[in-house]
Design a protein around this motif. Structure first.
Motif, PDB file in Angstrom:
ATOM      1  N   HIS A   1       0.857  -1.186   0.000  1.00 25.39           N
ATOM      2  CA  HIS A   1       0.000   0.000   0.000  1.00 25.39           C
ATOM      3  C   HIS A   1       0.892   1.234   0.000  1.00 25.39           C
ATOM      4  O   HIS A   1       1.524   1.557   1.002  1.00 25.39           O
ATOM      5  CB  HIS A   1      -0.927  -0.001   1.215  1.00 25.39           C
ATOM      6  CG  HIS A   1      -1.912  -1.131   1.218  1.00 25.39           C
ATOM      7  ND1 HIS A   1      -3.020  -1.153   0.402  1.00 25.39           N
ATOM      8  CD2 HIS A   1      -1.938  -2.293   1.916  1.00 25.39           C
ATOM      9  CE1 HIS A   1      -3.703  -2.265   0.596  1.00 25.39           C
ATOM     10  NE2 HIS A   1      -3.072  -2.981   1.510  1.00 25.39           N
ATOM     11  N   TYR A   2       0.945   1.886  -1.150  1.00 21.29           N
ATOM     12  CA  TYR A   2       1.854   3.013  -1.305  1.00 21.29           C
ATOM     13  C   TYR A   2       1.268   4.279  -0.700  1.00 21.29           C
ATOM     14  O   TYR A   2       0.063   4.520  -0.792  1.00 21.29           O
ATOM     15  CB  TYR A   2       2.163   3.250  -2.777  1.00 21.29           C
ATOM     16  CG  TYR A   2       2.853   2.089  -3.447  1.00 21.29           C
ATOM     17  CD1 TYR A   2       4.181   1.778  -3.157  1.00 21.29           C
ATOM     18  CD2 TYR A   2       2.173   1.303  -4.373  1.00 21.29           C
ATOM     19  CE1 TYR A   2       4.808   0.710  -3.768  1.00 21.29           C
ATOM     20  CE2 TYR A   2       2.787   0.231  -4.985  1.00 21.29           C
ATOM     21  CZ  TYR A   2       4.103  -0.062  -4.679  1.00 21.29           C
ATOM     22  OH  TYR A   2       4.730  -1.117  -5.276  1.00 21.29           O
TER      23      TYR A   2
ATOM     24  N   TRP B   1       1.868   6.918  -4.721  1.00 24.16           N
ATOM     25  CA  TRP B   1       0.716   6.456  -5.494  1.00 24.16           C
ATOM     26  C   TRP B   1       0.224   7.510  -6.479  1.00 24.16           C
ATOM     27  O   TRP B   1      -0.133   7.190  -7.620  1.00 24.16           O
ATOM     28  CB  TRP B   1      -0.420   6.078  -4.531  1.00 24.16           C
ATOM     29  CG  TRP B   1      -1.586   5.422  -5.195  1.00 24.16           C
ATOM     30  CD1 TRP B   1      -1.758   4.093  -5.440  1.00 24.16           C
ATOM     31  CD2 TRP B   1      -2.764   6.075  -5.713  1.00 24.16           C
ATOM     32  NE1 TRP B   1      -2.961   3.871  -6.068  1.00 24.16           N
ATOM     33  CE2 TRP B   1      -3.605   5.068  -6.248  1.00 24.16           C
ATOM     34  CE3 TRP B   1      -3.195   7.398  -5.765  1.00 24.16           C
ATOM     35  CZ2 TRP B   1      -4.834   5.338  -6.826  1.00 24.16           C
ATOM     36  CZ3 TRP B   1      -4.427   7.677  -6.347  1.00 24.16           C
ATOM     37  CH2 TRP B   1      -5.234   6.667  -6.867  1.00 24.16           C
TER      38      TRP B   1
ATOM     39  N   TRP C   1      -0.642   7.351 -10.425  1.00 25.21           N
ATOM     40  CA  TRP C   1      -1.985   7.629 -10.958  1.00 25.21           C
ATOM     41  C   TRP C   1      -1.894   8.607 -12.130  1.00 25.21           C
ATOM     42  O   TRP C   1      -2.514   8.408 -13.169  1.00 25.21           O
ATOM     43  CB  TRP C   1      -2.873   8.215  -9.848  1.00 25.21           C
ATOM     44  CG  TRP C   1      -4.165   8.748 -10.376  1.00 25.21           C
ATOM     45  CD1 TRP C   1      -5.302   8.049 -10.645  1.00 25.21           C
ATOM     46  CD2 TRP C   1      -4.439  10.107 -10.772  1.00 25.21           C
ATOM     47  NE1 TRP C   1      -6.261   8.884 -11.175  1.00 25.21           N
ATOM     48  CE2 TRP C   1      -5.767  10.154 -11.258  1.00 25.21           C
ATOM     49  CE3 TRP C   1      -3.691  11.285 -10.742  1.00 25.21           C
ATOM     50  CZ2 TRP C   1      -6.359  11.330 -11.718  1.00 25.21           C
ATOM     51  CZ3 TRP C   1      -4.278  12.456 -11.191  1.00 25.21           C
ATOM     52  CH2 TRP C   1      -5.601  12.472 -11.680  1.00 25.21           C
TER      53      TRP C   1
END
Length: 257
Positions: A39-40, A45, A49
């Protein structure tokens, strides 16, 4: 021991110490052996994205993820957005210089987010985190106060100096022709061959990509050769008759199909 040997020995020691002291895994893309999902944090993240969105791998998204609001604002207001825009525009100019120009050659530019900046609007609406409101956005457009995107303006002037004709192809509707012409001139875009705005009756129910492809087809039937096509949305530069080359400017604030 000569100097070359000393330098080599010191370098070897430094590399060895860095490798043994670092927690960085040699194969960072391997699956975790414990089977757990990584889970970054947002600072990792959110750039991923944006990469997926800019590369057209993540499509049809409606808003910027809430956790990326600060990241997108920092990107837009920092140096990276301007640097990315500069690099894309430079590539368009270098390509233009590399070809033999004909009298019927044009470069197509989209308008919002490409030549006229709508950052002043989106800065007041969460940099794309807030859902799009067409009524509010149109009211902002009608003020005619959008500034130029500096790197695009520079490229525009360079293309004119090479003798290319300019076509602006926008999703703005025909009722906004006067304000768009005035805003373009106020922002420094004084010369163009055509300003094409959307007829909402003729293109009722069609998305931006279909509309722009149809208008590009009309240009080619009129005898124009589309050398370059520059836009901040993939719908600006995909489909038929896109030109010899397309150039995608950065825009992580919204997606138009």
């Amino acid at each position: 021991m000569n100097m070359k040997a000393v330098v080599l020995a010191v370098a070897t020691i430094l590399v060895a110490s860095q490798c043994h002291g670092s927690e960085y895994e040699f194969y960072p893309l391997e699956l975790r052996s414990d089977g757990l999902t990584v889970h970054y944090p947002p600072e990792v993240w959110c750039p991923s994205w944006r990469l997926a969105a800019e590369a057209h791998n993540y499509i049809n998204w409606k808003t910027v993820p809430q956790k990326c609001a600060e990241y997108v604002e920092s990107y837009i207001q920092g140096d990276q957005y301007d640097s990315d825009s500069k690099y894309v525009n430079q590539q368009a100019y270098f390509f233009a210089k590399s070809i033999k120009r004909n009298e019927n050659d044009v470069f197509i530019f989209s308008v919002d987010g490409t030549v006229l900046s709508n950052v002043p609007y989106y800065s007041k609406h969460g940099y794309g985190v807030n859902p799009y409101n067409a009524t509010v956005y149109d009211a902002w457009v009608l003020k005619g106060e959008a500034p130029a995107l500096a790197q695009t303006l520079k490229n525009y002037n360079n293309l004119l100096s090479l003798g290319f004709k300019i076509v602006f192809l926008t999703g703005r509707t025909v009722d906004k022709k006067a304000v768009t012409e005035a805003n373009l001139k106020e922002a420094g875009f004084h010369t163009w061959e055509k300003l094409i705005l959307k007829d909402p009756i003729a293109y009722n129910g069609q998305n931006a990509a279909s509309y722009k492809a149809a208008e590009r087809k009309k240009l080619t039937k009129e005898g124009w050769r589309i050398v370059g096509n520059i836009g901040d949305q993939w719908s600006d530069i995909t489909g038929r008759n896109v030109g010899l080359r397309t150039f995608k400017l950065p825009n992580p604030m919204y997606f138009i199909a």
